[in-house]
Design a protein around this motif. Structure first.
Motif, PDB file in Angstrom:
ATOM      1  N   PRO A   1     -11.739 -10.079  -4.434  1.00  0.00           N
ATOM      2  CA  PRO A   1     -12.584  -9.758  -3.282  1.00  0.00           C
ATOM      3  C   PRO A   1     -13.007  -8.299  -3.321  1.00  0.00           C
ATOM      4  O   PRO A   1     -12.401  -7.467  -3.973  1.00  0.00           O
ATOM      5  CB  PRO A   1     -11.662 -10.037  -2.092  1.00  0.00           C
ATOM      6  N   SER A   2     -14.085  -7.986  -2.575  1.00  0.00           N
ATOM      7  CA  SER A   2     -14.626  -6.636  -2.596  1.00  0.00           C
ATOM      8  C   SER A   2     -13.696  -5.635  -1.931  1.00  0.00           C
ATOM      9  O   SER A   2     -13.614  -4.487  -2.337  1.00  0.00           O
ATOM     10  CB  SER A   2     -15.995  -6.624  -1.904  1.00  0.00           C
ATOM     11  N   ARG A   3     -12.970  -6.044  -0.891  1.00  0.00           N
ATOM     12  CA  ARG A   3     -12.061  -5.133  -0.202  1.00  0.00           C
ATOM     13  C   ARG A   3     -10.627  -5.598  -0.416  1.00  0.00           C
ATOM     14  O   ARG A   3     -10.277  -6.727  -0.075  1.00  0.00           O
ATOM     15  CB  ARG A   3     -12.371  -5.102   1.296  1.00  0.00           C
ATOM     16  N   PRO A   4      -9.786  -4.755  -0.979  1.00  0.00           N
ATOM     17  CA  PRO A   4      -8.398  -5.188  -1.205  1.00  0.00           C
ATOM     18  C   PRO A   4      -7.640  -5.374   0.100  1.00  0.00           C
ATOM     19  O   PRO A   4      -7.718  -4.540   0.998  1.00  0.00           O
ATOM     20  CB  PRO A   4      -7.813  -4.042  -2.041  1.00  0.00           C
ATOM     21  N   LEU A   5      -6.916  -6.473   0.194  1.00  0.00           N
ATOM     22  CA  LEU A   5      -6.078  -6.729   1.355  1.00  0.00           C
ATOM     23  C   LEU A   5      -4.651  -6.289   1.044  1.00  0.00           C
ATOM     24  O   LEU A   5      -4.167  -6.447  -0.076  1.00  0.00           O
ATOM     25  CB  LEU A   5      -6.082  -8.215   1.703  1.00  0.00           C
ATOM     26  N   ARG A   6      -3.977  -5.747   2.049  1.00  0.00           N
ATOM     27  CA  ARG A   6      -2.602  -5.299   1.875  1.00  0.00           C
ATOM     28  C   ARG A   6      -1.671  -6.366   2.440  1.00  0.00           C
ATOM     29  O   ARG A   6      -1.697  -6.657   3.634  1.00  0.00           O
ATOM     30  CB  ARG A   6      -2.391  -3.957   2.579  1.00  0.00           C
ATOM     31  N   MET A   7      -0.828  -6.932   1.571  1.00  0.00           N
ATOM     32  CA  MET A   7       0.025  -8.054   1.946  1.00  0.00           C
ATOM     33  C   MET A   7       1.497  -7.659   1.862  1.00  0.00           C
ATOM     34  O   MET A   7       1.922  -7.039   0.886  1.00  0.00           O
ATOM     35  CB  MET A   7      -0.216  -9.249   1.011  1.00  0.00           C
ATOM     36  N   LEU A   8       2.272  -8.034   2.874  1.00  0.00           N
ATOM     37  CA  LEU A   8       3.722  -7.849   2.853  1.00  0.00           C
ATOM     38  C   LEU A   8       4.349  -9.197   2.519  1.00  0.00           C
ATOM     39  O   LEU A   8       4.247 -10.146   3.295  1.00  0.00           O
ATOM     40  CB  LEU A   8       4.216  -7.335   4.202  1.00  0.00           C
ATOM     41  N   VAL A   9       4.972  -9.299   1.351  1.00  0.00           N
ATOM     42  CA  VAL A   9       5.550 -10.548   0.866  1.00  0.00           C
ATOM     43  C   VAL A   9       7.063 -10.504   1.095  1.00  0.00           C
ATOM     44  O   VAL A   9       7.761  -9.661   0.538  1.00  0.00           O
ATOM     45  CB  VAL A   9       5.246 -10.753  -0.628  1.00  0.00           C
ATOM     46  N   VAL A  10       7.565 -11.435   1.912  1.00  0.00           N
ATOM     47  CA  VAL A  10       8.960 -11.407   2.335  1.00  0.00           C
ATOM     48  C   VAL A  10       9.670 -12.680   1.883  1.00  0.00           C
ATOM     49  O   VAL A  10       9.356 -13.777   2.345  1.00  0.00           O
ATOM     50  CB  VAL A  10       9.072 -11.270   3.870  1.00  0.00           C
ATOM     51  N   ASP A  11      10.626 -12.528   0.969  1.00  0.00           N
ATOM     52  CA  ASP A  11      11.402 -13.664   0.481  1.00  0.00           C
ATOM     53  C   ASP A  11      12.677 -13.119  -0.160  1.00  0.00           C
ATOM     54  O   ASP A  11      12.634 -12.085  -0.826  1.00  0.00           O
ATOM     55  CB  ASP A  11      10.609 -14.481  -0.542  1.00  0.00           C
ATOM     56  N   ASP A  12      13.799 -13.805   0.025  1.00  0.00           N
ATOM     57  CA  ASP A  12      15.064 -13.298  -0.515  1.00  0.00           C
ATOM     58  C   ASP A  12      15.274 -13.666  -1.978  1.00  0.00           C
ATOM     59  O   ASP A  12      16.259 -13.221  -2.587  1.00  0.00           O
ATOM     60  CB  ASP A  12      16.244 -13.805   0.326  1.00  0.00           C
ATOM     61  N   VAL A  13      14.371 -14.442  -2.570  1.00  0.00           N
ATOM     62  CA  VAL A  13      14.480 -14.801  -3.992  1.00  0.00           C
ATOM     63  C   VAL A  13      13.537 -13.908  -4.796  1.00  0.00           C
ATOM     64  O   VAL A  13      12.311 -14.017  -4.660  1.00  0.00           O
ATOM     65  CB  VAL A  13      14.125 -16.279  -4.222  1.00  0.00           C
ATOM     66  N   PRO A  14      14.065 -13.007  -5.632  1.00  0.00           N
ATOM     67  CA  PRO A  14      13.223 -12.042  -6.363  1.00  0.00           C
ATOM     68  C   PRO A  14      12.132 -12.693  -7.202  1.00  0.00           C
ATOM     69  O   PRO A  14      10.995 -12.209  -7.229  1.00  0.00           O
ATOM     70  CB  PRO A  14      14.233 -11.287  -7.243  1.00  0.00           C
ATOM     71  N   SER A  15      12.449 -13.790  -7.904  1.00  0.00           N
ATOM     72  CA  SER A  15      11.453 -14.421  -8.768  1.00  0.00           C
ATOM     73  C   SER A  15      10.292 -14.994  -7.969  1.00  0.00           C
ATOM     74  O   SER A  15       9.140 -14.974  -8.416  1.00  0.00           O
ATOM     75  CB  SER A  15      12.106 -15.518  -9.619  1.00  0.00           C
TER      76      SER A  15
ATOM     77  N   GLY B   1      -6.906  -9.322  -6.320  1.00  0.00           N
ATOM     78  CA  GLY B   1      -7.340  -8.079  -5.722  1.00  0.00           C
ATOM     79  C   GLY B   1      -6.523  -7.615  -4.537  1.00  0.00           C
ATOM     80  O   GLY B   1      -6.882  -6.638  -3.884  1.00  0.00           O
ATOM     81  N   ARG B   2      -5.417  -8.283  -4.242  1.00  0.00           N
ATOM     82  CA  ARG B   2      -4.580  -7.890  -3.116  1.00  0.00           C
ATOM     83  C   ARG B   2      -3.631  -6.752  -3.501  1.00  0.00           C
ATOM     84  O   ARG B   2      -3.247  -6.614  -4.658  1.00  0.00           O
ATOM     85  CB  ARG B   2      -3.719  -9.052  -2.615  1.00  0.00           C
ATOM     86  N   VAL B   3      -3.244  -5.984  -2.521  1.00  0.00           N
ATOM     87  CA  VAL B   3      -2.206  -4.972  -2.699  1.00  0.00           C
ATOM     88  C   VAL B   3      -0.948  -5.525  -2.053  1.00  0.00           C
ATOM     89  O   VAL B   3      -0.959  -5.888  -0.878  1.00  0.00           O
ATOM     90  CB  VAL B   3      -2.599  -3.632  -2.052  1.00  0.00           C
ATOM     91  N   CYS B   4       0.143  -5.624  -2.811  1.00  0.00           N
ATOM     92  CA  CYS B   4       1.348  -6.281  -2.310  1.00  0.00           C
ATOM     93  C   CYS B   4       2.523  -5.319  -2.188  1.00  0.00           C
ATOM     94  O   CYS B   4       2.736  -4.462  -3.042  1.00  0.00           O
ATOM     95  CB  CYS B   4       1.743  -7.430  -3.241  1.00  0.00           C
ATOM     96  N   VAL B   5       3.264  -5.497  -1.118  1.00  0.00           N
ATOM     97  CA  VAL B   5       4.520  -4.794  -0.898  1.00  0.00           C
ATOM     98  C   VAL B   5       5.589  -5.863  -0.678  1.00  0.00           C
ATOM     99  O   VAL B   5       5.351  -6.838   0.037  1.00  0.00           O
ATOM    100  CB  VAL B   5       4.437  -3.850   0.315  1.00  0.00           C
ATOM    101  N   GLU B   6       6.763  -5.686  -1.283  1.00  0.00           N
ATOM    102  CA  GLU B   6       7.813  -6.694  -1.205  1.00  0.00           C
ATOM    103  C   GLU B   6       8.910  -6.305  -0.225  1.00  0.00           C
ATOM    104  O   GLU B   6       9.218  -5.129  -0.052  1.00  0.00           O
ATOM    105  CB  GLU B   6       8.440  -6.914  -2.589  1.00  0.00           C
ATOM    106  N   ALA B   7       9.507  -7.323   0.407  1.00  0.00           N
ATOM    107  CA  ALA B   7      10.689  -7.159   1.243  1.00  0.00           C
ATOM    108  C   ALA B   7      11.591  -8.358   0.999  1.00  0.00           C
ATOM    109  O   ALA B   7      11.102  -9.479   0.876  1.00  0.00           O
ATOM    110  CB  ALA B   7      10.315  -7.054   2.713  1.00  0.00           C
ATOM    111  N   GLU B   8      12.899  -8.127   0.941  1.00  0.00           N
ATOM    112  CA  GLU B   8      13.806  -9.211   0.567  1.00  0.00           C
ATOM    113  C   GLU B   8      14.423  -9.945   1.752  1.00  0.00           C
ATOM    114  O   GLU B   8      15.143 -10.918   1.571  1.00  0.00           O
ATOM    115  CB  GLU B   8      14.908  -8.682  -0.345  1.00  0.00           C
ATOM    116  N   ASN B   9      14.160  -9.493   2.967  1.00  0.00           N
ATOM    117  CA  ASN B   9      14.629 -10.223   4.145  1.00  0.00           C
ATOM    118  C   ASN B   9      13.841  -9.757   5.367  1.00  0.00           C
ATOM    119  O   ASN B   9      13.049  -8.806   5.298  1.00  0.00           O
ATOM    120  CB  ASN B   9      16.134 -10.035   4.362  1.00  0.00           C
TER     121      ASN B   9
END
Length: 246
Positions: free
Chosen positions: A103-117, A130-138
């Protein structure tokens, strides 16, 4: 046996726990790989045999000589299982996701899951779109990251366009995290991504603040359509096939 929510002697064998979705999800994953999962038994007291059938694909000599694969497969033994998994996941993403469909504008996503894979694969699929992702484990870490983003924002605007939240996680589960986010007065788009598809679990997640629920294994196309329907994204990224994240 493979239906969603199927359980036997729930109170006696599972102490009322579990959702009866394990075999249902496993069968879905196998079928997405053009395979088959079934069970056989000669009757009560005779045990059961669970059979998984998956297609095999011929690997050409050229593929065997690929420098990236060679780095993993012919290493002297120093490559960890994690490194091998990362190479495998990256090849999965490169094969199925169209690089030109971002997409033309990157979206910032917070991905939350306790399984690393699970987090890593989902983030890679989203980044290729095209998304910008940040991870959280819980859930607790997710809430903390959202608070931090509010403090970092000069104009008070939340830095995340959407939060992809698992249900069952240690320290703080998805519904509790969603409830805290809403209590902070934030209207960020929250998608519950879970294998808990019992009606009461879905309704509870929604009542805690989730905007929508998608089942595991996640179909990326369903997520894309959801983002567009709710005005989070202005386009649906096209893919060469329909890969699913776990």
């Amino acid at each position: 046996l493979f239906r969603a929510g199927m359980q036997f002697n729930v109170n006696e064998l599972q102490n009322g726990k579990g959702s009866g979705l394990g075999l249902y999800i496993a069968k879905g994953i196998v079928e997405q790989h053009n395979g088959r999962l079934y069970a056989e038994s000669n009757g009560l007291g005779c045990g059961s045999t669970f059979v998984m059938e998956l297609p095999l694909h011929f690997v050409s000599e050229r593929s065997k000589l690929d420098p990236v694969l060679e780095m993993v497969s012919t290493d002297t033994g120093t490559s960890s299982d994690c490194e091998k998994e990362e190479v495998s996941q990256q090849r999965f993403v490169d094969e199925f996701v169209d690089e030109s469909s971002k997409p033309s504008r990157p979206l910032r996503m917070l991905v939350v899951d306790d399984v690393p894979s699970v987090r890593k694969l989902l983030c890679r699929l989203l980044k290729k779109r095209g998304r910008v992702c940040v991870e959280a484990e819980n859930g607790k870490e997710a809430v903390d990251k959202i608070r931090e983003s509010m403090m970092m924002s000069l104009d008070g605007v939340l830095l995340y366009d959407a939060v992809l939240m698992d249900y069952e996680m240690p320290e703080m589960n998805g519904p509790d995290a969603a409830k805290l986010i809403r209590e902070m007065g934030l209207d960020v788009f929250i998608v519950g991504i879970t294998g808990n598809l019992l009606r009461e679990d879905v309704d509870y997640f929604l009542s805690c603040g989730a905007n929508a629920i998608l089942p595991k294994p996640l179909n990326i196309d369903d997520l894309e359509l959801l983002l567009v329907e709710h005005g989070i994204s202005d386009c649906v990224a096209e893919v060469k096939s329909s890969p699913n994240a776990p």
